[in-house]
Design a protein around this motif. Structure first.
Motif, mmCIF file in Angstrom:
data_model
loop_
_atom_site.group_PDB
_atom_site.id
_atom_site.type_symbol
_atom_site.label_atom_id
_atom_site.label_comp_id
_atom_site.label_asym_id
_atom_site.label_seq_id
_atom_site.Cartn_x
_atom_site.Cartn_y
_atom_site.Cartn_z
ATOM 1 N N LEU A 87 35.100 44.941 36.527
ATOM 2 C CA LEU A 87 35.535 43.740 35.811
ATOM 3 C C LEU A 87 36.789 44.045 35.008
ATOM 4 O O LEU A 87 37.077 45.213 34.712
ATOM 5 C CB LEU A 87 34.425 43.264 34.864
ATOM 6 N N PRO A 88 37.530 42.993 34.645
ATOM 7 C CA PRO A 88 38.687 43.224 33.768
ATOM 8 C C PRO A 88 38.221 43.879 32.457
ATOM 9 O O PRO A 88 37.179 43.552 31.924
ATOM 10 C CB PRO A 88 39.234 41.823 33.501
ATOM 11 N N GLY A 89 38.973 44.796 31.989
ATOM 12 C CA GLY A 89 38.607 45.509 30.767
ATOM 13 C C GLY A 89 37.892 46.815 31.055
ATOM 14 O O GLY A 89 37.484 47.513 30.145
ATOM 15 N N GLY A 90 37.681 47.143 32.316
ATOM 16 C CA GLY A 90 37.098 48.417 32.689
ATOM 17 C C GLY A 90 35.579 48.426 32.823
ATOM 18 O O GLY A 90 35.010 49.449 33.171
ATOM 19 N N ALA A 91 34.924 47.315 32.534
ATOM 20 C CA ALA A 91 33.456 47.273 32.679
ATOM 21 C C ALA A 91 33.103 47.251 34.157
ATOM 22 O O ALA A 91 33.845 46.719 34.985
ATOM 23 C CB ALA A 91 32.892 46.042 31.984
#
Length: 142
Positions: free
Chosen positions: A60-64
């Motif tokens: 996911l965006p943000g590295g999750a």
């Protein structure tokens, strides 16, 4: 207070529970070895992955990261463990109990092929014998 605790600990139920827990832990190791050593590699081969748990990851965006493979592997492992427990232990024990019950109802004579009497059967027989004795001589007390 300590007497109550001692009585609680010395009850058969607590000892039985402790034994069941220890056996359950040992049994878990066996089932886990079967699932991880046999079934998981077969499933990973089907999905063409080194490990099902490491595959199917969505970043996911943000590295999750969402690891659908990890969840799917846990579900499959649960189902495989349940299947191993059912087919290796529960089903044979149920069949054995059914066979014993059929033999008991059929009234097979005592011997090598007969089902051993249970405690309940023996207690019922004793009760019936005492009742028949008392009806023969009403002055006798059980």
């Amino acid at each position: 207070m300590l007497k109550g605790f001692r009585d609680f600990i010395m009850r058969g139920n607590v000892i039985d529970l402790a034994v069941a827990f220890v056996v359950g832990v040992a049994f878990t190791a066996v089932v886990t070895a079967i699932v991880e050593g046999i079934f998981n590699p077969l499933i990973a081969t089907l999905f063409n992955a080194e490990s099902l748990a490491k595959s199917m990851v969505v970043e996911l965006p943000g590295g999750a990261k969402l690891s659908f493979g990890l969840v799917l592997a846990a579900i499959i492992t649960f189902l495989l463990v349940a299947a191993v427990v059912y087919f290796v232990f529960v089903m044979p024990i149920n069949k054995m109990k059914e066979t014993q019950e059929r033999r008991r109802k059929a009234g097979l004579p005592a011997g090598a092929d007969a089902v051993p009497a249970t405690e309940l059967d023996l207690l019922t027989e004793i009760r019936d014998l005492l009742a028949s004795r008392q009806s023969e001589d009403p002055r006798q007390t059980p």
